[in-house]
Design a protein around this motif. Structure first.
Motif, mmCIF file in Angstrom:
data_model
loop_
_atom_site.group_PDB
_atom_site.id
_atom_site.type_symbol
_atom_site.label_atom_id
_atom_site.label_comp_id
_atom_site.label_asym_id
_atom_site.label_seq_id
_atom_site.Cartn_x
_atom_site.Cartn_y
_atom_site.Cartn_z
ATOM 1 N N GLY A 71 0.807 -1.217 0.000
ATOM 2 C CA GLY A 71 0.000 0.000 0.000
ATOM 3 C C GLY A 71 0.837 1.262 0.000
ATOM 4 O O GLY A 71 0.557 2.211 -0.744
ATOM 5 N N ARG A 72 1.888 1.277 0.814
ATOM 6 C CA ARG A 72 2.763 2.454 0.871
ATOM 7 C C ARG A 72 3.521 2.638 -0.442
ATOM 8 O O ARG A 72 3.761 3.762 -0.879
ATOM 9 C CB ARG A 72 3.742 2.313 2.036
ATOM 10 N N TRP A 73 3.891 1.523 -1.057
ATOM 11 C CA TRP A 73 4.570 1.583 -2.356
ATOM 12 C C TRP A 73 3.653 2.237 -3.389
ATOM 13 O O TRP A 73 4.089 3.102 -4.169
ATOM 14 C CB TRP A 73 4.952 0.178 -2.785
ATOM 15 N N ALA A 74 2.383 1.844 -3.387
ATOM 16 C CA ALA A 74 1.423 2.422 -4.332
ATOM 17 C C ALA A 74 1.200 3.908 -4.040
ATOM 18 O O ALA A 74 1.158 4.736 -4.964
ATOM 19 C CB ALA A 74 0.106 1.659 -4.262
ATOM 20 N N LYS A 75 1.084 4.238 -2.752
ATOM 21 C CA LYS A 75 0.857 5.631 -2.370
ATOM 22 C C LYS A 75 2.007 6.517 -2.822
ATOM 23 O O LYS A 75 1.791 7.666 -3.252
ATOM 24 C CB LYS A 75 0.668 5.726 -0.857
ATOM 25 N N SER A 76 3.231 5.989 -2.736
ATOM 26 C CA SER A 76 4.395 6.779 -3.151
ATOM 27 C C SER A 76 4.372 7.091 -4.642
ATOM 28 O O SER A 76 5.059 8.001 -5.104
ATOM 29 C CB SER A 76 5.686 6.018 -2.812
ATOM 30 N N LYS A 77 3.580 6.339 -5.382
ATOM 31 C CA LYS A 77 3.456 6.554 -6.825
ATOM 32 C C LYS A 77 2.106 7.155 -7.197
ATOM 33 O O LYS A 77 1.718 7.161 -8.373
ATOM 34 C CB LYS A 77 3.656 5.224 -7.553
ATOM 35 N N ASN A 78 1.387 7.637 -6.161
ATOM 36 C CA ASN A 78 0.063 8.231 -6.355
ATOM 37 C C ASN A 78 -0.897 7.272 -7.054
ATOM 38 O O ASN A 78 -1.683 7.673 -7.916
ATOM 39 C CB ASN A 78 0.170 9.550 -7.134
ATOM 40 N N LYS A 79 -0.832 6.022 -6.660
ATOM 41 C CA LYS A 79 -1.691 4.983 -7.217
ATOM 42 C C LYS A 79 -2.553 4.392 -6.100
ATOM 43 O O LYS A 79 -2.223 4.480 -4.924
ATOM 44 C CB LYS A 79 -0.839 3.865 -7.839
ATOM 45 N N PRO A 80 -3.664 3.744 -6.451
ATOM 46 C CA PRO A 80 -4.486 3.080 -5.423
ATOM 47 C C PRO A 80 -3.757 1.887 -4.829
ATOM 48 O O PRO A 80 -2.853 1.316 -5.444
ATOM 49 C CB PRO A 80 -5.737 2.640 -6.209
ATOM 50 N N ARG A 81 -4.162 1.496 -3.627
ATOM 51 C CA ARG A 81 -3.477 0.427 -2.905
ATOM 52 C C ARG A 81 -3.450 -0.881 -3.699
ATOM 53 O O ARG A 81 -2.469 -1.621 -3.660
ATOM 54 C CB ARG A 81 -4.160 0.197 -1.551
ATOM 55 N N LEU A 82 -4.510 -1.145 -4.437
ATOM 56 C CA LEU A 82 -4.568 -2.397 -5.192
ATOM 57 C C LEU A 82 -3.477 -2.466 -6.250
ATOM 58 O O LEU A 82 -3.002 -3.554 -6.597
ATOM 59 C CB LEU A 82 -5.950 -2.572 -5.829
#
Length: 237
Positions: free
Chosen positions: A20-31
Motif C-alpha cells: 500500500g505504501r509503495w502504491a501511495k508513493s506513486k500516487n496509485k491506489p493500494r490495489l
C-alpha cells in the motif's frame, strides 16, 4: 553472492509488507501495489526454488486484514484467485508443492475450490514446499490446535499427560514441515504481527525497510547472507 550454500536456511518465511505504501508513493491506489507485490512473489518463489530452499512460507492475508476496506479485501481475494489460476501449472511443472494454511471457512466457495484443485494437483511434487498463509493468524492456529487436542481428550483418544510440544506441533497447520529458520519482514516494521508465533521460537529474524514490491534478488541475497553469518546455538553455547 557471499552465501555459503551449505548453511542456507531450509525454511524461509516472509511477511510481505508495504504494498500500500509503495502504491501511495506513486500516487496509485493500494490495489496497484498489491498487483505489483504479486510479481515479486513470482520472482521470490522462482529464486527460492532455484537456490534449494526447501520450504517458503508467505504471509498473504491475516485474520486481522478483514478490517481493511471492503473494496481492498475483495481485490486481494481476486488477486489470490487469479494467482492460483495463472501460476499453479508452472508451480506443478517445477515440482513445487503448494499448501494454503489458515482458516477457509469464511473464504468464498469458488476460492476454496481453486485452493483444493491447486493442492491436489501439486500434492505429490518433490521440490520446494510453498506455503501461502491466507486468513491466517498465529494465535488462532494455536487455539485450533488446542481445541483439536481437547476433542481427542474428550473422546478418550488422548490423555492430558500425553500432550507435549511434539503432540501440539502435530496439530498445527504446519504440522508436516520444520519450523522456519529465517523470518523476513519488509517495509521497516519491526514485529511479527501474529505470524507463526509458535513456530518462530528459535527463528532468526531479519528486517528491511524495503517495501515488498521492491524486494529484489539482491535484497533476498542480503537477507540470506546475514542469516549465514549468524551462529545458531538454540540455548546452548
Amino acid at each position: 553472492m557471499k552465501t555459503d550454500w551449505k548453511t542456507l536456511p531450509a525454511h524461509v518465511a516472509i511477511i510481505m509488507d508495504g504494498n500500500g505504501r509503495w502504491a501511495k508513493s506513486k500516487n496509485k491506489p493500494r490495489l496497484y501495489g498489491h498487483k505489483a507485490g504479486v510479481e515479486t512473489i513470482r520472482n521470490v518463489v522462482t529464486l527460492a526454488s532455484q537456490w534449494g530452499i526447501k520450504v517458503l512460507t508467505l504471509y498473504a492475508f491475516s485474520t486481522e486484514n478483514w478490517k481493511r476496506p471492503k473494496a481492498e479485501v475483495n481485490g486481494l481475494m481476486k488477486l489470490f484467485g487469479d494467482y492460483l489460476k495463472k501460476e499453479v501449472q508452472s508451480l506443478h511443472e517445477n515440482q513445487v508443492r503448494l499448501c494454503i494454511i489458515g482458516r477457509r471457512d469464511v473464504l468464498a466457495p469458488s476460492l476454496v475450490h481453486l485452493i483444493e484443485e491447486a493442492e491436489t494437483l501439486t500434492k505429490d511434487n518433490k521440490g520446494m514446499i510453498l506455503n501461502v498463509a491466507v486468513n491466517y493468524g498465529g494465535r488462532l492456529e494455536v487455539l485450533d490446535a488446542v481445541r483439536s487436542l481437547a476433542e481427542k481428550v474428550k473422546e478418550g483418544q488422548l490423555q492430558p499427560e500425553e500432550i507435549d510440544e511434539r503432540v501440539l506441533q502435530k496439530s498445527l497447520y504446519t504440522k508436516d514441515i520444520p519450523d522456519p529458520d529465517l523470518i523476513i519482514r519488509t517495509s521497516g516494521e519491526l514485529r511479527l504481527s501474529n505470524f507463526l508465533i509458535w513456530q518462530c521460537a528459535y527463528s532468526e529474524l531479519w528486517f528491511t525497510s524495503v517495501l515488498w514490491p521492491d524486494f529484489t534478488e539482491e535484497v533476498f541475497k542480503e537477507a540470506l547472507d546475514d542469516y549465514c553469518s549468524r551462529k545458531r546455538r538454540f540455548g546452548g553455547v
